[in-house]
Design a protein around this motif. Structure first.
Motif, short mmCIF file in Angstrom:
data_model
loop_
_atom_site.label_atom_id
_atom_site.label_comp_id
_atom_site.label_asym_id
_atom_site.label_seq_id
_atom_site.Cartn_x
_atom_site.Cartn_y
_atom_site.Cartn_z
N PRO A 1 8.12 8.19 8.36
CA PRO A 1 8.91 9.85 7.39
C PRO A 1 9.70 9.37 6.24
O PRO A 1 9.58 10.10 5.45
CB PRO A 1 10.72 9.75 8.69
CG PRO A 1 10.28 8.70 10.12
CD PRO A 1 9.17 7.56 9.47
N HIS A 2 9.26 8.02 6.10
CA HIS A 2 9.79 8.24 4.45
C HIS A 2 9.20 8.45 3.27
O HIS A 2 9.16 8.30 2.34
CB HIS A 2 10.64 6.78 4.09
CG HIS A 2 9.44 5.32 4.19
ND1 HIS A 2 8.97 4.77 5.15
CD2 HIS A 2 9.20 5.06 3.26
CE1 HIS A 2 8.43 3.89 5.14
NE2 HIS A 2 7.92 3.80 3.64
N LEU A 3 7.63 8.55 3.90
CA LEU A 3 6.50 9.04 2.89
C LEU A 3 6.25 10.01 2.72
O LEU A 3 4.92 10.57 2.48
CB LEU A 3 5.71 7.96 2.86
CG LEU A 3 5.35 6.31 3.45
CD1 LEU A 3 4.53 5.35 3.82
CD2 LEU A 3 6.07 6.17 1.97
N LEU B 1 10.62 11.58 -0.48
CA LEU B 1 9.48 10.64 -1.66
C LEU B 1 11.67 10.62 -2.11
O LEU B 1 11.86 9.30 -3.31
CB LEU B 1 8.91 10.43 -2.32
CG LEU B 1 8.28 10.88 -1.81
CD1 LEU B 1 6.56 10.67 -2.94
CD2 LEU B 1 7.15 9.73 -0.88
N GLY B 2 12.23 11.48 -2.05
CA GLY B 2 13.65 11.13 -3.55
C GLY B 2 13.40 12.33 -3.76
O GLY B 2 12.27 13.10 -4.90
N GLY C 1 4.62 13.45 -1.19
CA GLY C 1 4.51 12.69 -0.24
C GLY C 1 3.58 11.72 -0.46
O GLY C 1 3.09 11.68 -1.98
N TYR C 2 3.65 10.40 0.58
CA TYR C 2 3.07 9.21 -0.59
C TYR C 2 2.16 8.29 0.80
O TYR C 2 2.84 8.22 1.75
CB TYR C 2 3.59 8.26 -1.37
CG TYR C 2 2.90 7.42 -2.15
CD1 TYR C 2 2.48 8.04 -3.46
CD2 TYR C 2 2.84 5.73 -2.01
CE1 TYR C 2 1.80 7.09 -4.02
CE2 TYR C 2 1.63 5.14 -2.62
CZ TYR C 2 1.74 6.09 -4.47
OH TYR C 2 0.85 5.03 -5.15
N ALA C 3 1.42 7.47 0.71
CA ALA C 3 0.20 7.17 1.88
C ALA C 3 -0.84 5.60 1.05
O ALA C 3 -1.82 6.36 -0.19
CB ALA C 3 0.16 8.12 2.57
N LEU D 1 0.86 -1.16 0.31
CA LEU D 1 0.11 -0.15 -0.06
C LEU D 1 0.59 1.24 -0.13
O LEU D 1 0.16 2.68 -0.49
CB LEU D 1 -1.08 0.04 1.25
CG LEU D 1 -2.12 -1.17 0.88
CD1 LEU D 1 -2.69 -1.11 2.50
CD2 LEU D 1 -3.01 -0.36 0.21
N HIS D 2 1.83 1.60 1.12
CA HIS D 2 2.97 2.68 0.85
C HIS D 2 4.42 2.74 -0.27
O HIS D 2 5.19 3.26 -0.13
CB HIS D 2 3.32 2.66 1.78
CG HIS D 2 2.52 2.60 2.79
ND1 HIS D 2 1.26 3.39 2.71
CD2 HIS D 2 2.72 2.61 4.72
CE1 HIS D 2 0.75 3.36 3.95
NE2 HIS D 2 1.44 2.60 5.14
#
Length: 405
Positions: free
Chosen positions: A321-323, A328-329, A337-339, A174-175
């Motif tokens: 934190p990484h999302l 994200l880079g 962001g992403y979720a 999902l992530h």
């Protein structure tokens, strides 16, 4: 959505579109993606997927949900790159094909600038499909068909036992944090993305491609945008429910939002034919506005709970934190962001959006009770400037609508 797909990439979505036209087959086969995904041909391709690939319908509701209309936004402008611009400017500059704005459930703007676009047209939504898949996963969890997001993928897709997806959880998928290597780079004919596309359009085995991918990180801690993660998520859903994506989408979503048009998934050419949980959903602009309204209303419409409210909430962002927005880079714009198979946006509002390559957006701002659907036909899969202008325009549109009360 990574910048590595900058070429006409995304051939998985219309992999064999031009090949189906016949003449000059050898040359067309080698250049099919470039042709089908380039303007102006892409405007036709993105509204005619059902004529070139096998499909499965997602039947409309028995009784469509009415969308009241009060045309407005005539005085709306936004600022970008030091210039004041109108919606007409946005449509020209970003190759809009369909556009709708719902505010408080009322259709305040609807237009179809695309050559083949109309209220009746079904648009290829590319990776907006991922967000629809996420909603279906949330529904399956609530009704008990799927046990938990902590469940292992191989519990539902035993064919992936022994692969890099062995040990990955539904939550990881999902992530986009499976840790499985997949590079969405269509410019490289030997890339995993290109091999995946060839399996979709040429009759190969998607399962073989997925099983061949290596693991490059431990699951759960590294974001890597991957259509294969979403494909596996679709397989998980089918394994859990015992239904193909199209039937589950109809019975649990499309029939409940009052969809006025049949939607459809295009399918792989090879058998067993399968829908792509990460990129083969086609639907009308109005019906996608209904999907957005459902998410803006916390998963409920007209007193009916369709998607769990907690599922909508996590689609607005999670504590990882990484999302986070901007984390994200370098391959991704800093305003995302992403979720939960959705792109999250900066600010306290916690608005979020589904995005598909070539400029497809489903923008949801629950605080404003506002939804925007924008379909487009960009000449490239990714375009930083057109994305930035779209984000600027839609952010300004929210402020404008709220200021008017």
């Amino acid at each position: 959505m990574g910048r590595t797909t900058r070429r006409a990439g995304g051939a998985l979505a219309v992999g064999a579109a031009v090949a189906g036209l016949g003449a000059g087959a050898s040359w067309l086969w080698r250049h099919q993606a470039d042709i089908a995904f380039s303007r102006p041909v892409n405007e036709w391709a993105f509204t005619h997927m059902s004529t070139v690939l096998p499909t499965e319908p997602v039947s409309r509701a028995a009784t469509p949900r009415l969308l009241p209309s009060e045309p407005g936004l005539r005085d709306f402008t936004y600022e970008h790159a030091g210039e004041r611009r109108t919606l007409a400017d946005l449509h020209i500059r970003t190759h809009t094909t369909g556009f709708a704005v719902l505010h408080r459930g009322v259709l305040v703007r609807e237009e179809y600038p695309g050559r083949f676009a109309s209220r009746a047209a079904r648009f290829q939504l590319f990776s907006l499909t991922k967000s629809v898949t996420s909603m279906l996963i949330g529904i399956a969890l609530e009704e008990g068909a799927l046990g938990s997001t902590a469940d292992k993928v191989v519990s539902y897709v035993p064919g992936l036992a022994g692969s890099a997806y062995d040990g990955v959880t539904v939550e990881d998928l999902l992530h986009m944090s499976s840790g499985v290597e997949f590079v969405e780079d269509y410019a490289d004919p030997e890339s995993s993305f290109a091999r995946f596309e060839r399996a979709v359009s040429g009759g190969g085995s998607l399962l073989d491609v997925v099983r061949s991918l290596p693991r490059t990180a431990e699951p759960g801690g590294t974001f890597n945008y991957s259509t294969v993660d979403s494909q596996v998520l679709g397989w998980v859903l089918e394994g859990a429910t015992g239904l193909p994506l199209s039937r589950y989408a109809h019975s649990r979503l499309w029939s409940h939002i009052g969809a006025e048009r049949d939607a459809y998934y295009f399918l792989t050419r090879g058998r067993p034919r399968t829908a792509l949980g990460g990129g083969s959903f086609n639907a009308s602009v109005r019906d996608m506005a209904r999907v957005g309204l459902l998410m803006a209303r916390g998963g409920e419409l007209d007193g009916q709970r369709i998607v769990p409210p907690s599922w909508v909430e996590r689609s607005r962002g999670v504590d990882a934190p990484h999302l986070a927005v901007g984390a994200l880079g370098t391959d991704f714009p800093g305003h995302y962001g992403y979720a939960n198979q959705w792109w999250t946006l900066a600010g306290e509002r916690r608005a979020f959006t589904g995005i598909g390559i070539h400029g497809q957006y489903l923008w949801v701002d629950p605080d404003a009770d506002l939804v925007v659907v924008k379909t487009s036909a960009w000449n490239t899969a990714e375009d930083e400037d057109r994305d930035a202008e779209t984000v600027a325009a839609l952010s300004a549109l929210v402020r404008h609508v709220e200021a008017r009360g």
